[in-house]
Design a protein around this motif. Structure first.
Motif, short mmCIF file in Angstrom:
data_model
loop_
_atom_site.label_atom_id
_atom_site.label_comp_id
_atom_site.label_asym_id
_atom_site.label_seq_id
_atom_site.Cartn_x
_atom_site.Cartn_y
_atom_site.Cartn_z
N ALA A 532 -8.62 -4.37 17.23
CA ALA A 532 -8.32 -2.93 17.79
C ALA A 532 -7.21 -2.18 16.72
N LEU A 533 -6.43 -3.14 16.12
CA LEU A 533 -5.48 -2.53 15.24
C LEU A 533 -5.59 -2.20 13.75
N PHE A 534 -6.94 -3.32 13.17
CA PHE A 534 -6.92 -3.08 11.65
C PHE A 534 -8.49 -3.25 11.65
N PRO A 535 -8.85 -1.90 11.27
CA PRO A 535 -10.42 -1.91 10.65
C PRO A 535 -10.63 -2.95 9.34
N ALA A 536 -11.62 -3.65 9.41
CA ALA A 536 -12.00 -4.65 8.47
C ALA A 536 -11.72 -3.99 6.95
N ARG A 537 -12.30 -2.95 6.82
CA ARG A 537 -12.28 -2.14 5.71
C ARG A 537 -11.67 -0.68 5.57
N LEU A 538 -10.94 -0.28 4.68
CA LEU A 538 -10.49 1.22 4.57
C LEU A 538 -10.82 1.78 3.40
N PRO A 539 -10.68 3.07 3.15
CA PRO A 539 -10.70 3.49 1.77
C PRO A 539 -9.81 3.20 0.48
N GLU A 540 -10.43 2.81 -0.69
CA GLU A 540 -9.37 2.02 -1.40
C GLU A 540 -8.22 2.84 -1.74
N PRO A 541 -7.01 2.24 -2.12
CA PRO A 541 -5.89 2.98 -2.26
C PRO A 541 -6.10 4.05 -3.50
N SER A 542 -5.13 4.87 -3.38
CA SER A 542 -5.07 6.12 -4.24
C SER A 542 -4.41 5.76 -5.73
N ASN A 543 -4.47 6.39 -6.67
CA ASN A 543 -3.95 6.10 -7.87
C ASN A 543 -2.40 6.22 -7.65
N LEU A 544 -2.16 7.35 -7.10
CA LEU A 544 -0.68 7.49 -6.63
C LEU A 544 -0.18 6.31 -6.13
N ALA A 545 -0.67 5.68 -5.06
CA ALA A 545 -0.06 4.54 -4.20
C ALA A 545 0.09 3.50 -5.40
N LEU A 546 -0.79 3.36 -6.02
CA LEU A 546 -0.83 2.06 -6.98
C LEU A 546 0.18 2.23 -8.02
N SER A 547 0.54 3.69 -8.21
CA SER A 547 1.59 3.74 -9.38
C SER A 547 2.95 3.47 -8.80
N ARG A 548 3.18 3.24 -7.53
CA ARG A 548 4.38 3.13 -7.05
C ARG A 548 4.45 1.67 -6.41
N PRO A 549 5.68 1.43 -6.01
CA PRO A 549 5.73 -0.05 -5.53
C PRO A 549 5.18 0.17 -4.14
N CYS A 550 4.42 -1.16 -3.84
CA CYS A 550 3.78 -0.97 -2.57
C CYS A 550 4.60 -1.03 -1.20
N GLU A 551 4.14 -0.35 -0.21
CA GLU A 551 4.79 -0.18 0.87
C GLU A 551 4.07 -0.64 2.17
N VAL A 552 4.70 -1.20 3.21
CA VAL A 552 4.16 -1.24 4.30
C VAL A 552 3.63 -0.23 5.10
N ARG A 553 2.20 -0.20 5.36
CA ARG A 553 1.58 0.96 5.91
C ARG A 553 1.11 0.68 7.42
N HIS A 554 0.69 -0.30 7.80
CA HIS A 554 0.25 -0.63 9.23
C HIS A 554 1.03 -2.05 9.50
N LEU A 555 1.70 -2.19 10.52
CA LEU A 555 2.63 -3.42 10.87
C LEU A 555 2.42 -3.70 12.10
N ALA A 556 1.90 -5.13 12.30
CA ALA A 556 1.79 -5.62 13.59
C ALA A 556 2.51 -6.88 13.95
N ILE A 557 3.11 -7.01 14.72
CA ILE A 557 3.90 -8.23 15.44
C ILE A 557 3.53 -8.86 16.60
N PHE A 558 3.31 -10.03 16.37
CA PHE A 558 2.88 -10.95 17.59
C PHE A 558 3.68 -12.09 18.18
#
Length: 842
Positions: A532-558
Motif C-alpha cells: 500500500a505504501l510503495f508502488p513497485a515502479r515510479l517515474p525515473e528520477p530527474s536529472n536535477l535529483a541526480l545532480s544533488r545528494p540523494c534524499e529520503v523521499r518515502h520513509l516507512a518504519i515497522f
C-alpha cells in the motif's frame, strides 16, 4: 558524386519507400496512424491539428507533398471544421524529418518507440526554436495518449561540425556521444519527409576531404540546397567518445538490456580497430551504392550483429558470442505480436532468422527455451540478469583500458558523467540492505502463487538468517530446492519479493519460524502495508535529483516485526501511570517495548533501501542510522509512515515512535546553532542524541550528569552502538555553512569557491570528514577529469565489491555568491557555454 548518381537517387527513393512500408507493417493501428500523420503535424501549423502552439512556430517541411491518405485526412478535418479553403503552407523551416534507431529494421517491434530527428537551419532564431520544441512536446503527449512513445530531437544542420555541449536529458545522450551518434543516425535513418542526405551518395573514403568535396558539388550545381541536406562526414571518431558512449549504453541497458549488450560490444569492436575504425555507416553506404535490391545486407541490426560476431571470434570470446546471438534472437522475437507471425509482409524477418539459426547450429531445445521467455520466472531472470551485467561490464572495462592505453580524457562533461554514473549506481550497485531490481524487461511476469519464508537460528548447519522460496512448505515442494534470496532479516526479503513482482495480492505466504516473534498474521499484514505504501515502479528520477545528494523521499518504519517484547508478557499485570507510560521505559519495571525496528525507504535516486535493528538499543541505532541518510540541507521526507505489529500496546508504541521520529527529523534538518541534544530513556538507560551541522551521534548518558557532545574519540569507544556519521570536532580550516548543509553520507563531494586568481577547494569524504585547500591554482576541468579517471581506472574488483561500485563517482559543485546570497550549483566545465535550446528530446 557517385558515377551512377541519378540511378542511385532513384534506388534511394525505392528503398526508402520499402522501408516505410516495412516500418508501418510492424506497428499496431494506433502506431500506424501516428506514423502516417507525423509529417502533416509538422508541415502544417493550424489550430485544428494536434500540437498547435500560438505564435510564429516554424513549420513547413522541404520537399514534402502529402500523399493520398494524408490529403484525405486534411480534407475530412477541414470539412468537419467548415474550413473550405483547406490548409496551406508556403514557408519551409524544417529541412527534414527522419527516424533513427530500430525503425524499419529487423529489430523493430510493435512496442518500439519512435526517435525522430527534426532537422532545421542553425540560423533559426532561438525563440522560434523554443516554440517548435514546445509543439513537439505536445505532439509527443498526443502520441502517448494513443500508446505510442514518440521522442523528438531538434537537430541544427551544423550540430556535428561544432563542439558538443548538449546535456543528458531523457532519451538524449547529451555529451555522452557526438560523432558516434552521427554514425548511428547514418546507418539507421529512415527519411519520413524532407531533403535527401548527401552522405549516402558521396564516395566512400573521402576522410578529411569530405567537406571540400561536398562544397564543390553544391557549387557546380550537381547538388542544390533545396533538395539536399549535409550533416557532415567523419575525418575520424575521437577516441574520447568511447568512454561516454559506453556509459550511455550501460544506462540504456536498464530498459533495453539485449540491445544494449549488442551496442556496447560494438563500441568495444570499434575501439579495437582504432585509429582505423571501420564504421558501420560506411559499410552500409558501400552496400547501398552497389545493391540492386533491398535485403538483409542493408539491415543495420544484421550489420551490427555481423560486426560484433567478427570481433568476438577474433579475440576467441565464445561465451559472449553465444550471448550476443541470444540477445539478437530475443530482441527480434519480442518484436512481433502473435497475430503477426504469419503475416506475409513480415516474412523477410523470419527468413533472416532461419538463415542465422541454421548458421549458428542451435538445437531445438535451445530455441524452445528462448521462445518460452514469456513464461520465464525468477530463476531464469536472475541468471539472465547476472549474465547481461557481466557482459556489459566486460565491455566497459575493455573501453576503460583502451582509454588508458591511448592516454585520453573523457569528452563527456562532468555533469553528464555524474548523472549517468549515478543512474547506473542506483540501478545496479548491490549494497547491503538495498533491494536489487533484477527484471530489466527480461520477462513479463514473475508473480508466484506461493512464497515461503524460512528462518534458521544461529548454530545450525546452514547460514543463520532468513531464506525466501517460491514454493509452499510442503516437503515434496521445497526439499532439494535452492532459496531465491537470503538475508539476515525478513523485511528485506518481503521487500525484494514485492519490488521484483513475485509478491502480489493473490500470493499466499508460508512461514517457518524457529527463534523470532514473527507470525503468519503479522507477515501478511506487513506485506499488505508495504504494497500500500510503495508502488513497485515510479517515474525515473530527474536529472536535477541526480545532480544533488540523494534524499529520503518515502520513509516507512515497522516496529516489532521480528522481536516483540510484549509477546512475552503473557498474563502479567500492566502496572503503569502517567509517569511510567513511556513505551521505551514502560511501567514499574521500566521495560523497553521496542524490540526490533525495520526501516524501508525510497530515495530521490529511486533506490529502495532497507535497514534492520534489534536488541535493547534498536531505537537509538535506527534513529542515528536513518538521520545519517539526511544531510542538513535536505528536504524532509514526502511521506512518513510508522506501523507496529506488537501483540499489546500497539497504538501507544506506534504513536510515540512516530512523534520521536518527527522530532528528530526536525532537529536534524533545521538550522543548527552549536550543539543540540535529544535525551531518550530506553529501559533503565538514558541516551543522548547530538545534532550538529554535519551529522548525528549518540552516547550513553548518566542521568545525574550533564552531557557534553560526543567526540570522535569517545564515540568510537562505545562498542554497543553503531554510528551513521563520524563528526570532526577539530577542523582547523573554516568550512562554509552551505558545504555542511550538503554533507551526505557515502559520497565524496568537491566544492569549488572562486577566490582571487585561484579557488578554494573543500572536499567531504564518505564519512563527511573535510579537507580544505585555499588559493588553488590550475584548471578545475583538468582536476575533475583526473579525479574521474582515478575512480574509473582501478578495475580490480575487491572482495565483496560489485562491478558497479565504480559508478559512485564524486560529485562536483560550485559555491556561487550573489550579493548576500550563497548558492550551490552543479559544476560545469568552463567551456560549457550551452545553447539556450539544446538538441534534447521533448
Amino acid at each position: 558524386m557517385h558515377a551512377n548518381f541519378h540511378q542511385l537517387v532513384e534506388r534511394c527513393e525505392q528503398f526508402n519507400q520499402q522501408k516505410l512500408t516495412r516500418a508501418s507493417a510492424v506497428m499496431n493501428r494506433q502506431g500506424q496512424q501516428v506514423f502516417e500523420l507525423l509529417p502533416l503535424l509538422l508541415h502544417y501549423h493550424h489550430a485544428l491539428l494536434p500540437g498547435y502552439v500560438p505564435g510564429d512556430v516554424p513549420a513547413g517541411i522541404c520537399q514534402f507533398v502529402p500523399n493520398d491518405c494524408q490529403r484525405e485526412f486534411i480534407d475530412e478535418l477541414c470539412r468537419a471544421a467548415h474550413e473550405h479553403q483547406g490548409l496551406e503552407q508556403h514557408e519551409c523551416d524544417i529541412l527534414g524529418l527522419y527516424s533513427m534507431g530500430s525503425t524499419s529494421s529487423i529489430g523493430q517491434g510493435h512496442r518500439s518507440d519512435l526517435d525522430i530527428w527534426v532537422c532545421h537551419a542553425h540560423t533559426l532564431a532561438p525563440a522560434r526554436a523554443a516554440l517548435l520544441q514546445h509543439k513537439c512536446l505536445l505532439i509527443s503527449k498526443w502520441a502517448d495518449q494513443r500508446g505510442v512513445e514518440l521522442n523528438f530531437f531538434l537537430i541544427p544542420d551544423n550540430k556535428f561540425r561544432t563542439d558538443n555541449q548538449q546535456s543528458v536529458q531523457g532519451e538524449s545522450c547529451g555529451s555522452a556521444q557526438h560523432l558516434l551518434l552521427l554514425d548511428e543516425f547514418y546507418r539507421s535513418h529512415l527519411r519520413i519527409a524532407g531533403k535527401r542526405l548527401v552522405w549516402m551518395f558521396a564516395p566512400g573514403k573521402l576522410g578529411p576531404g569530405y567537406d571540400q568535396f561536398v562544397a564543390e558539388q553544391f557549387a557546380s550545381g550537381t547538388l542544390n540546397h533545396d533538395e539536399w541536406l549535409d550533416l557532415g562526414g567523419f575525418a575520424r571518431i575521437p577516441a574520447e567518445e568511447y568512454f561516454g558512449s559506453a556509459l550511455w549504453q550501460l544506462y540504456k541497458s536498464i530498459d533495453s538490456p539485449y540491445k544494449a549488450v549488442l551496442k556496447t560490444v560494438l563500441m568495444e569492436a570499434y575501439s579495437h580497430e582504432y585509429p582505423d575504425t571501420q564504421l558501420l555507416c560506411r559499410q552500409l553506404k558501400g552496400v547501398f551504392q552497389t545493391a540492386e535490391t533491398l535485403d538483409e545486407t542493408q539491415d543495420h541490426y544484421v550489420l551490427m550483429l555481423e560486426k560484433v560476431t567478427d570481433y568476438l571470434k577474433s579475440i576467441g570470446d565464445e561465451k559472449r558470442l553465444d550471448l550476443v546471438r541470444r540477445c539478437f534472437y530475443l530482441k527480434v522475437s519480442e518484436a512481433l505480436m502473435p497475430e503477426q507471425e504469419n503475416d506475409e509482409s513480415l516474412a523477410w524477418r523470419q527468413q533472416i532468422m532461419d538463415r542465422l539459426i541454421g548458421l549458428w547450429g542451435w538445437p531445438a531445445e535451445k530455441l524452445a527455451r528462448l521462445d518460452n521467455r514469456a513464461n520465464w520466472k525468477v530463476e531464469e531472470v536472475k541468471a539472465a540478469y547476472g549474465e547481461l551485467l557481466e557482459a556489459l561490464m566486460q565491455s566497459y572495462r575493455s573501453l576503460i583500458q583502451f582509454a588508458r592505453r591511448n592516454n585520453i580524457s573523457e569528452s563527456i562533461n562532468p555533469e553528464d558523467i555524474g548523472i549517468l554514473s549515478r543512474k547506473l549506481y542506483a540501478a545496479f550497485e548491490n549494497l547491503p540492505g538495498k533491494v536489487q531490481l533484477i527484471n530489466l524487461r527480461i520477462a513479463p511476469d514473475l508473480s508466484e502463487p506461493d512464497i515461503s519464508l524460512v528462518q534458521v537460528p544461529q548454530g545450525r548447519v546452514n547460514q543463520a538468517g532468513w531464506y525466501l522460496y517460491k514454493y509452499g512448505l510442503n516437503p515434496a515442494d521445497i526439499l532439494g530446492r535452492s532459496a531465491i534470496e537470503h538475508s539476515d532479516y525478513a523485511s528485506k526479503l518481503v521487500a525484494w519479493a514485492h519490488f521484483n513482482g513475485l509478491l502480489t495480492e493473490q500470493s499466499r505466504w508460508h512461514l517457518f519460524n524457529q527463534s523470532t516473534d514473527l507470525n503468519l498474521q503479522h507477515l501478511q499484514e506487513f506485506s499488505r502495508d508495504l504494497a500500500a505504501l510503495f508502488p513497485a515502479r515510479l517515474p525515473e528520477p530527474s536529472n536535477l535529483a541526480l545532480s544533488r545528494p540523494c534524499e529520503v523521499r518515502h520513509l516507512a518504519i515497522f516496529l516489532n516485526l521480528e522481536e516483540d517484547p510484549t509477546v512475552h508478557r503473557r498474563d502479567r499485570t500492566l502496572e503503569f501511570g502517567a509517569s511510567t507510560s513511556n513505551p521505551f521505559s514502560f511501567g514499574r519495571q521500566q521495560e523497553n517495548l521496542a524490540g526490533s525496528v525495520d526501516i524501508i525507504y525510497r530515495n530521490s535516486w529511486d533506490e529502495v533501501r532497507t535497514l534492520h535493528f534489534g536488541g535493547s538499543t534498536a531505537v537509538v541505532d535506527s534513529l542515528t542510522a536513518m538521520l545519517g541518510k539526511m544531510h542538513q540541507g535536505a528536504s524532509p521526507p514526502e511521506t512518513l509512515n510508522v506501523y507496529c505489529y506488537s501483540r499489546h500496546l500497539r497504538s501507544l508504541l506506534r504513536t510515540r515512535f512516530e512523534q520521536l521520529v518527527q522530532e528528530c527529523i526536525e532537529l536534524r534538518l533545521g538550522p543548527v546553532n552549536g550543539h543540540r541534544l535529544k535525551r531518550l530513556q530506553l529501559g533503565l538507560e538514558q541516551f543522548g542524541i547530538f545534532f550538529e551541522r554535519r551529522g548525528v551521534s549518540v552516547k550513553r548518558m548518566e542521568p545525574e550528569r550533564t552531557s557534553v557532545p560526543a567526540t570522535k574519540g569517545n564515540a568510537q569507544g562505545n562498542n554497543a552502538l553503531s554510528y551513521a556519521l563520524r563528526l570532526d570536532q577539530h577542523q582547523r580550516q573554516p568550512v562554509p555553512e552551505v558545504v555542511d548543509a550538503y554533507a551526505s553520507e557515502g559520497l565524496v563531494q568537491f566544492f569549488f569557491e572562486s577566490s582571487g586568481e585561484g579557488y578554494n577547494l573543500y572536499i567531504l569524504d564518505e564519512a563527511n570528514r573535510t579537507e580544505v585547500y585555499h588559493q588553488v591554482a590550475g584548471s578545475k576541468d583538468e582536476l575533475v577529469q583526473s579525479i574521474n579517471r582515478l575512480y574509473t581506472a582501478n578495475q580490480e574488483q575487491k572482495e565483496g565489491q560489485s562491478h558497479f561500485s565504480h559508478f559512485n563517482l564524486p560529485q562536483y559543485y560550485e559555491i556561487v555568491r550573489t550579493n548576500d546570497e550563497v548558492r550551490v550549483l552543479t559544476f560545469r566545465t568552463s567551456k560549457d557555454d550551452r545553447d539556450p535550446l539544446p538538441a534534447d528530446p521533448v
